[in-house]
Design a protein around this motif. Structure first.
Motif, PDB file in Angstrom:
ATOM      1  N   THR A   1      -9.612 -35.721 -30.288  1.00  0.00           N
ATOM      2  CA  THR A   1      -8.181 -35.569 -30.576  1.00  0.00           C
ATOM      3  C   THR A   1      -7.965 -35.970 -32.031  1.00  0.00           C
ATOM      4  O   THR A   1      -7.897 -37.162 -32.358  1.00  0.00           O
ATOM      5  N   PRO A   2      -7.886 -34.998 -32.919  1.00  0.00           N
ATOM      6  CA  PRO A   2      -7.815 -35.330 -34.341  1.00  0.00           C
ATOM      7  C   PRO A   2      -6.421 -35.738 -34.808  1.00  0.00           C
ATOM      8  O   PRO A   2      -5.414 -35.454 -34.160  1.00  0.00           O
ATOM      9  N   VAL A   3      -6.406 -36.406 -35.936  1.00  0.00           N
ATOM     10  CA  VAL A   3      -5.175 -36.660 -36.675  1.00  0.00           C
ATOM     11  C   VAL A   3      -5.065 -35.554 -37.713  1.00  0.00           C
ATOM     12  O   VAL A   3      -6.064 -35.112 -38.277  1.00  0.00           O
ATOM     13  N   VAL A   4      -3.848 -35.075 -37.948  1.00  0.00           N
ATOM     14  CA  VAL A   4      -3.643 -33.953 -38.863  1.00  0.00           C
ATOM     15  C   VAL A   4      -2.937 -34.425 -40.130  1.00  0.00           C
ATOM     16  O   VAL A   4      -1.898 -35.077 -40.070  1.00  0.00           O
ATOM     17  N   ILE A   5      -3.511 -34.093 -41.261  1.00  0.00           N
ATOM     18  CA  ILE A   5      -2.888 -34.378 -42.560  1.00  0.00           C
ATOM     19  C   ILE A   5      -2.655 -33.048 -43.256  1.00  0.00           C
ATOM     20  O   ILE A   5      -3.592 -32.275 -43.460  1.00  0.00           O
ATOM     21  N   LYS A   6      -1.407 -32.765 -43.622  1.00  0.00           N
ATOM     22  CA  LYS A   6      -1.107 -31.522 -44.313  1.00  0.00           C
ATOM     23  C   LYS A   6      -1.038 -31.772 -45.809  1.00  0.00           C
ATOM     24  O   LYS A   6      -0.293 -32.634 -46.285  1.00  0.00           O
ATOM     25  N   GLU A   7      -1.816 -31.007 -46.565  1.00  0.00           N
ATOM     26  CA  GLU A   7      -1.797 -31.064 -48.020  1.00  0.00           C
ATOM     27  C   GLU A   7      -1.539 -29.656 -48.536  1.00  0.00           C
ATOM     28  O   GLU A   7      -2.412 -28.796 -48.463  1.00  0.00           O
ATOM     29  N   GLY A   8      -0.351 -29.426 -49.030  1.00  0.00           N
ATOM     30  CA  GLY A   8       0.021 -28.075 -49.440  1.00  0.00           C
ATOM     31  C   GLY A   8       0.093 -27.182 -48.227  1.00  0.00           C
ATOM     32  O   GLY A   8       0.794 -27.494 -47.256  1.00  0.00           O
ATOM     33  N   ASP A   9      -0.659 -26.077 -48.245  1.00  0.00           N
ATOM     34  CA  ASP A   9      -0.675 -25.146 -47.117  1.00  0.00           C
ATOM     35  C   ASP A   9      -1.869 -25.379 -46.193  1.00  0.00           C
ATOM     36  O   ASP A   9      -2.098 -24.599 -45.265  1.00  0.00           O
ATOM     37  N   ILE A  10      -2.641 -26.424 -46.444  1.00  0.00           N
ATOM     38  CA  ILE A  10      -3.852 -26.674 -45.678  1.00  0.00           C
ATOM     39  C   ILE A  10      -3.654 -27.832 -44.706  1.00  0.00           C
ATOM     40  O   ILE A  10      -3.146 -28.892 -45.072  1.00  0.00           O
ATOM     41  N   TYR A  11      -4.049 -27.627 -43.457  1.00  0.00           N
ATOM     42  CA  TYR A  11      -4.015 -28.667 -42.437  1.00  0.00           C
ATOM     43  C   TYR A  11      -5.437 -29.217 -42.284  1.00  0.00           C
ATOM     44  O   TYR A  11      -6.363 -28.473 -41.967  1.00  0.00           O
ATOM     45  N   LYS A  12      -5.573 -30.528 -42.504  1.00  0.00           N
ATOM     46  CA  LYS A  12      -6.883 -31.161 -42.403  1.00  0.00           C
ATOM     47  C   LYS A  12      -6.956 -31.962 -41.105  1.00  0.00           C
ATOM     48  O   LYS A  12      -6.082 -32.792 -40.845  1.00  0.00           O
ATOM     49  N   TYR A  13      -8.004 -31.712 -40.332  1.00  0.00           N
ATOM     50  CA  TYR A  13      -8.151 -32.331 -39.020  1.00  0.00           C
ATOM     51  C   TYR A  13      -9.230 -33.417 -39.099  1.00  0.00           C
ATOM     52  O   TYR A  13     -10.382 -33.140 -39.455  1.00  0.00           O
ATOM     53  N   ILE A  14      -8.828 -34.641 -38.761  1.00  0.00           N
ATOM     54  CA  ILE A  14      -9.673 -35.809 -38.976  1.00  0.00           C
ATOM     55  C   ILE A  14      -9.839 -36.584 -37.670  1.00  0.00           C
ATOM     56  O   ILE A  14      -8.859 -36.859 -36.968  1.00  0.00           O
ATOM     57  N   VAL A  15     -11.078 -36.942 -37.352  1.00  0.00           N
ATOM     58  CA  VAL A  15     -11.367 -37.690 -36.121  1.00  0.00           C
ATOM     59  C   VAL A  15     -12.009 -39.031 -36.462  1.00  0.00           C
ATOM     60  O   VAL A  15     -12.372 -39.288 -37.600  1.00  0.00           O
ATOM     61  N   CYS A  16     -12.153 -39.877 -35.442  1.00  0.00           N
ATOM     62  CA  CYS A  16     -12.800 -41.184 -35.582  1.00  0.00           C
ATOM     63  C   CYS A  16     -12.143 -42.029 -36.666  1.00  0.00           C
ATOM     64  O   CYS A  16     -12.820 -42.650 -37.496  1.00  0.00           O
ATOM     65  N   VAL A  17     -10.822 -42.040 -36.675  1.00  0.00           N
ATOM     66  CA  VAL A  17     -10.083 -42.790 -37.706  1.00  0.00           C
ATOM     67  C   VAL A  17     -10.245 -44.292 -37.495  1.00  0.00           C
ATOM     68  O   VAL A  17     -10.152 -44.801 -36.377  1.00  0.00           O
ATOM     69  N   SER A  18     -10.496 -45.000 -38.597  1.00  0.00           N
ATOM     70  CA  SER A  18     -10.685 -46.448 -38.539  1.00  0.00           C
ATOM     71  C   SER A  18     -10.407 -47.052 -39.914  1.00  0.00           C
ATOM     72  O   SER A  18     -10.454 -46.359 -40.936  1.00  0.00           O
ATOM     73  N   SER A  19     -10.124 -48.354 -39.923  1.00  0.00           N
ATOM     74  CA  SER A  19      -9.949 -49.051 -41.195  1.00  0.00           C
ATOM     75  C   SER A  19     -11.295 -49.423 -41.794  1.00  0.00           C
ATOM     76  O   SER A  19     -11.367 -49.866 -42.947  1.00  0.00           O
ATOM     77  N   SER A  20     -12.378 -49.238 -41.032  1.00  0.00           N
ATOM     78  CA  SER A  20     -13.719 -49.587 -41.486  1.00  0.00           C
ATOM     79  C   SER A  20     -14.526 -48.346 -41.833  1.00  0.00           C
ATOM     80  O   SER A  20     -14.820 -47.518 -40.963  1.00  0.00           O
ATOM     81  N   GLU A  21     -14.896 -48.186 -43.098  1.00  0.00           N
ATOM     82  CA  GLU A  21     -15.707 -47.041 -43.504  1.00  0.00           C
ATOM     83  C   GLU A  21     -17.087 -47.106 -42.845  1.00  0.00           C
ATOM     84  O   GLU A  21     -17.641 -46.072 -42.451  1.00  0.00           O
ATOM     85  N   LYS A  22     -17.630 -48.291 -42.702  1.00  0.00           N
ATOM     86  CA  LYS A  22     -18.944 -48.453 -42.073  1.00  0.00           C
ATOM     87  C   LYS A  22     -18.916 -47.952 -40.635  1.00  0.00           C
ATOM     88  O   LYS A  22     -19.842 -47.266 -40.181  1.00  0.00           O
ATOM     89  N   GLU A  23     -17.853 -48.272 -39.925  1.00  0.00           N
ATOM     90  CA  GLU A  23     -17.717 -47.833 -38.539  1.00  0.00           C
ATOM     91  C   GLU A  23     -17.627 -46.318 -38.449  1.00  0.00           C
ATOM     92  O   GLU A  23     -18.239 -45.684 -37.576  1.00  0.00           O
ATOM     93  N   VAL A  24     -16.882 -45.720 -39.375  1.00  0.00           N
ATOM     94  CA  VAL A  24     -16.736 -44.264 -39.392  1.00  0.00           C
ATOM     95  C   VAL A  24     -18.073 -43.596 -39.679  1.00  0.00           C
ATOM     96  O   VAL A  24     -18.448 -42.609 -39.038  1.00  0.00           O
TER      97      VAL A  24
END
Length: 371
Positions: free
Chosen positions: A321-344
């Motif tokens: 279940t991704p999180v969606v970030i819209k930048e201009g006309d592009i929708y970016k789908y992002i999964v495994c969201v975390s505050s830790s880059e190592k965890e990602v």
């Protein structure tokens, strides 16, 4: 030139096309159907492809047999589907000619069939390949499949004037692959979906090992203007795989599993324009995920970037279940969201099995940047 210094800007596949052809209901246009498939038996004629250790079995003969069996199964169940072959006999074709056959027949799907090989007798299994480059940050284009890429592209060297026909492309020179970085494949999503269907259908079959999906710079895939997948259906150098490939029953079973993948893909292709209110309902990300991504600095794995919204329950997300970030006309789908880059980063390997082009990103103030 060291390939690791190529700008990462060319590494991401930014998709501005829908996963399947879009049709406006208001215009009353007919829904597109998967009506034409081109099956490409790899190698042929003076290009034998891989050869078994005993010198008796040629890749070119195995691919032709499986291709014909697959085509027959498609025609039997879908008589309205046009099935074309790049060759129906033991004849030599250039990579350009193979792609041209698919393009001039306006194929909806291109399936290139191959058999793998290795100097060692241990490697075995099947794999699916879509056009692209290695997915890791700053990774070498050849990472993981260097010899495979060279071998499948090296048929170019059999042509009298390959340097003119292929814009100076030399399959033995790593620098020649640089120009692939400048190309964007508009059919990435569809190719990936079909590759996934093949891998799923092949599991549990006569060739037992699943080697997964990868992105590779195969010339024949770059030249085709439709969803295109190159399949390696076993290792001619492995005794167990070879036993299956040499048997008529084994080849028929493989073709049957490829047909099942075709059927799955065609069903999705033909029903992709479900214009019901339910299919157009916007699905929001969970409050927890939205809260995480809205923080000062978050990390995640970008799996897709396209020019439209996709319901978060869509099967193409493979259970994520991704999180969606819209930048201009592009929708970016992002999964495994975390505050830790190592965890990602620890999740990247497993995500990449389902999304070969996935990469780690940082989200800050609503902006996405590659890590």
């Amino acid at each position: 030139m060291d390939l690791k210094y190529i700008s990462a800007a060319f590494c991401a596949v930014i998709l501005t096309f829908s996963a399947f052809p879009a049709v406006s209901a208001a215009q009353g246009e007919k829904r597109p159907k998967l009506g034409t498939v081109v099956i490409d038996p790899g190698h042929g004629g003076k290009d034998a492809g891989c050869v078994s250790k005993d010198g008796r079995t040629y890749e070119k003969n195995l691919t032709l047999s499986i291709a014909k069996l697959l085509g027959q199964k498609i025609k039997s169940e879908y008589p309205d589907v046009k099935v074309y072959y790049t060759r129906l006999s033991d004849r030599y074709l250039t990579l350009n000619e193979r792609a041209d056959i698919a393009n001039r027949n306006h194929a909806d799907l291109f399936i290139s069939i191959h058999i793998n090989a290795n100097n060692s007798v241990s490697p075995s299994g099947f794999s699916a390949h879509i056009f692209g480059r290695s997915s890791g940050k700053d990774s070498d284009l050849f990472k993981g499949n260097m010899e495979l890429c060279r071998r499948e592209n090296s048929v170019i060297l059999l042509e009298d004037d390959y340097s003119t026909n292929y814009q100076g492309f030399d399959p033995d020179d790593p620098e020649s692959f640089i120009f692939f970085n400048l190309m964007q494949n508009a059919y990435y999503e569809q190719s990936l979906l079909f590759a996934g269907d093949v891998i799923q259908s092949m599991e549990g079959g006569p060739i037992t090992r699943n080697r997964g999906i990868s992105q590779d710079p195969f010339f024949v895939l770059w030249k085709t203007s439709m969803p295109s997948v190159l399949l390696e259906l076993g290792f001619i150098s492995n005794s167990a795989d070879l036993k299956v490939l040499k048997s008529e029953k084994g080849r028929d079973q493989i073709a049957g599993r490829l047909f099942n993948a075709f059927r799955k893909f065609k069903t999705k292709y033909d029903s992709s324009l479900d214009l019901s209110a339910q299919s157009l309902t916007k699905v929001e990300a969970s409050p927890q995920a939205s809260s995480t991504i809205a923080g000062m600095s978050s990390y995640g794995i970008q799996i897709m970037a396209i020019g439209r919204e996709v319901p978060l329950t869509d099967k193409s997300f493979n259970g994520y279940t991704p999180v969606v970030i819209k930048e201009g006309d592009i929708y970016k789908y992002i999964v495994c969201v975390s505050s830790s880059e190592k965890e990602v980063r620890s999740d990247l390997k497993s995500v990449s099995r389902k999304f070969p082009g996935a990469f780690v990103v940082k989200v800050e103030n609503g902006k996405v940047s590659r890590r």
